[in-house]
Design a protein around this motif. Structure first.
Motif, PDB file in Angstrom:
ATOM      1  N   LEU A 156      64.631 -16.780  55.674  1.00 35.22           N
ATOM      2  CA  LEU A 156      64.276 -18.004  56.389  1.00 35.22           C
ATOM      3  C   LEU A 156      64.295 -17.788  57.894  1.00 35.22           C
ATOM      4  O   LEU A 156      65.239 -17.198  58.439  1.00 35.22           O
ATOM      5  CB  LEU A 156      65.241 -19.130  56.029  1.00 35.22           C
ATOM      6  N   GLU A 193      60.384 -20.343  53.277  1.00 35.70           N
ATOM      7  CA  GLU A 193      61.000 -20.314  51.950  1.00 35.70           C
ATOM      8  C   GLU A 193      61.138 -18.856  51.532  1.00 35.70           C
ATOM      9  O   GLU A 193      60.183 -18.087  51.630  1.00 35.70           O
ATOM     10  CB  GLU A 193      60.131 -21.069  50.944  1.00 35.70           C
ATOM     11  N   GLU A 199      63.259 -17.172  48.405  1.00 41.78           N
ATOM     12  CA  GLU A 199      64.189 -17.157  47.279  1.00 41.78           C
ATOM     13  C   GLU A 199      63.879 -15.919  46.446  1.00 41.78           C
ATOM     14  O   GLU A 199      62.879 -15.887  45.724  1.00 41.78           O
ATOM     15  CB  GLU A 199      64.040 -18.427  46.446  1.00 41.78           C
TER      16      GLU A 199
END
Length: 168
Positions: free
Chosen positions: A53, A76, A78
């Motif tokens: 991020l 984003e 992840e």
């Protein structure tokens, strides 16, 4: 004229490799030019560098003889699941791009890969870029390019799943 700021496109494919291999490939922005017909590559800028991020990178693009670069900020990240970034041209917001990864089978050896684009340009910016680049509606142009990108990514990763780990 486009419905700027409201258009979005999503393209999906299944790739017969685990999500972590796809994640490694799509988060290595320096390699996007290997698959994309428009993006010729990118370079991380500043710190942090990498798929976290707030990280920033400069994307390089071309259409025919026209070349341009954009500033991108990771919004984003992840691991194994999602990677997205906002694109701007100077102070002007352009788009949000990204990938979502979902295990496609019980064994986890297949990944459903979704690439998406959301238009964030104002009407004047949309008209200007579509006129200069001669893309027509950007949404349909991006849909075609994203289909090509995912097909090339699929070929590369299924031929050599370790390619997602290259230069990491």
């Amino acid at each position: 004229m486009t419905s700027a700021g409201r258009e979005s496109v999503s393209v999906r494919t299944e790739i017969a490799v685990v999500p972590d291999a796809v994640w490694a490939a799509v988060t290595d922005v320096t390699r996007m030019g290997e698959w994309s017909p428009e993006c010729t590559g990118a370079a991380w800028r500043g710190s942090p560098a990498g798929p976290v991020l707030g990280a920033r990178f400069q994307g390089r693009n071309r259409k025919g003889g026209i070349r341009w670069s954009t500033v991108c900020r990771v919004v984003e990240a992840e691991p194994g699941r999602a990677f997205a970034w906002d694109v701007s041209f100077g102070p002007i917001p352009v788009a949000r791009w990204g990938f979502r990864l979902t295990p496609g089978d019980v064994d986890g050896g297949v990944t459903v890969v979704e690439q998406f684009w959301q238009d964030r340009r104002d009407r004047v910016s949309a008209w200007t870029t579509e006129t200069v680049l001669r893309t027509g509606g950007r949404a349909e142009w991006n849909r075609r390019n994203m289909t090509v990108t995912l097909a090339a990514l699929k070929r590369a990763l299924e031929a050599d799943p370790s390619a997602g780990e290259r230069d990491r």
